[in-house]
Design a protein around this motif. Structure first.
Motif, mmCIF file in Angstrom:
data_model
loop_
_atom_site.group_PDB
_atom_site.id
_atom_site.type_symbol
_atom_site.label_atom_id
_atom_site.label_comp_id
_atom_site.label_asym_id
_atom_site.label_seq_id
_atom_site.Cartn_x
_atom_site.Cartn_y
_atom_site.Cartn_z
ATOM 1 N N ALA A 39 0.857 -1.180 0.000
ATOM 2 C CA ALA A 39 0.000 0.000 0.000
ATOM 3 C C ALA A 39 0.895 1.232 0.000
ATOM 4 O O ALA A 39 2.124 1.113 0.053
ATOM 5 N N LYS A 40 0.286 2.414 -0.043
ATOM 6 C CA LYS A 40 1.080 3.645 -0.063
ATOM 7 C C LYS A 40 2.003 3.752 1.135
ATOM 8 O O LYS A 40 3.159 4.098 1.006
ATOM 9 N N ASP A 41 1.460 3.473 2.320
ATOM 10 C CA ASP A 41 2.231 3.730 3.526
ATOM 11 C C ASP A 41 2.562 2.498 4.356
ATOM 12 O O ASP A 41 3.147 2.611 5.423
ATOM 13 N N LYS A 42 2.176 1.308 3.875
ATOM 14 C CA LYS A 42 2.535 0.112 4.625
ATOM 15 C C LYS A 42 2.563 -1.107 3.720
ATOM 16 O O LYS A 42 2.077 -1.069 2.597
ATOM 17 N N PRO A 69 -1.803 -11.806 8.415
ATOM 18 C CA PRO A 69 -0.917 -10.782 7.856
ATOM 19 C C PRO A 69 -0.020 -10.174 8.924
ATOM 20 O O PRO A 69 -0.418 -10.032 10.084
ATOM 21 N N LYS A 70 1.183 -9.819 8.529
ATOM 22 C CA LYS A 70 2.131 -9.138 9.406
ATOM 23 C C LYS A 70 2.537 -7.831 8.744
ATOM 24 O O LYS A 70 2.821 -7.798 7.547
ATOM 25 N N ASP A 71 2.553 -6.758 9.539
ATOM 26 C CA ASP A 71 3.031 -5.465 9.043
ATOM 27 C C ASP A 71 4.546 -5.497 8.920
ATOM 28 O O ASP A 71 5.237 -5.932 9.839
ATOM 29 N N VAL A 72 5.053 -5.057 7.792
ATOM 30 C CA VAL A 72 6.497 -4.902 7.616
ATOM 31 C C VAL A 72 6.736 -3.520 7.034
ATOM 32 O O VAL A 72 5.861 -2.945 6.399
#
Length: 122
Positions: A39-42, A69-72
């Protein structure tokens, strides 16, 4: 379609296959090892997901990703390395200062001719 034997959203895979076929929908499982959503910011990453591709008559293809899902942090694109010699050449040829020449070279991905042409307005 070869769905895994684990239930998808509480539905037995065999039953799901029969229901979809009756509706004119084709589903196939993709044996993916990793899914990345940018995405744009993540950025989200799903390791060892269950991925199902669903195609229906006169409908857009849908892709279902089941997993945690995991944020990276998104990868920043690497800036091209420009040598001082190239910077000086561009500055001299375009008649600009070194910082302007360096920025033009970076914007042109290190392409000397493109940087000069852009600075000269050609």
């Amino acid at each position: 379609m070869k769905l895994r034997e684990r239930p998808l959203m509480g539905v037995n895979p065999r039953e799901l296959k029969r229901m979809l076929k009756r509706m004119g929908i084709e589903a196939e499982e993709l044996e993916a090892t990793r899914v990345t959503i940018e995405a744009k910011d993540k950025q989200l990453v799903v390791e060892e997901p269950q991925v199902i591709i669903v195609r229906g008559r006169n409908q857009p293809t849908m892709i279902y990703v089941v997993g945690e899902p995991k944020d990276v942090k998104p990868q920043q694109p690497a800036q091209p390395q420009v040598s001082e010699e190239d910077v000086k050449l561009v500055a001299e040829q375009a008649g600009v200062d070194l910082e302007t020449a360096r920025n033009a070279l970076i914007a042109a991905n290190g392409d000397i001719a493109e940087a000069i042409l852009k600075l000269k307005g050609s």
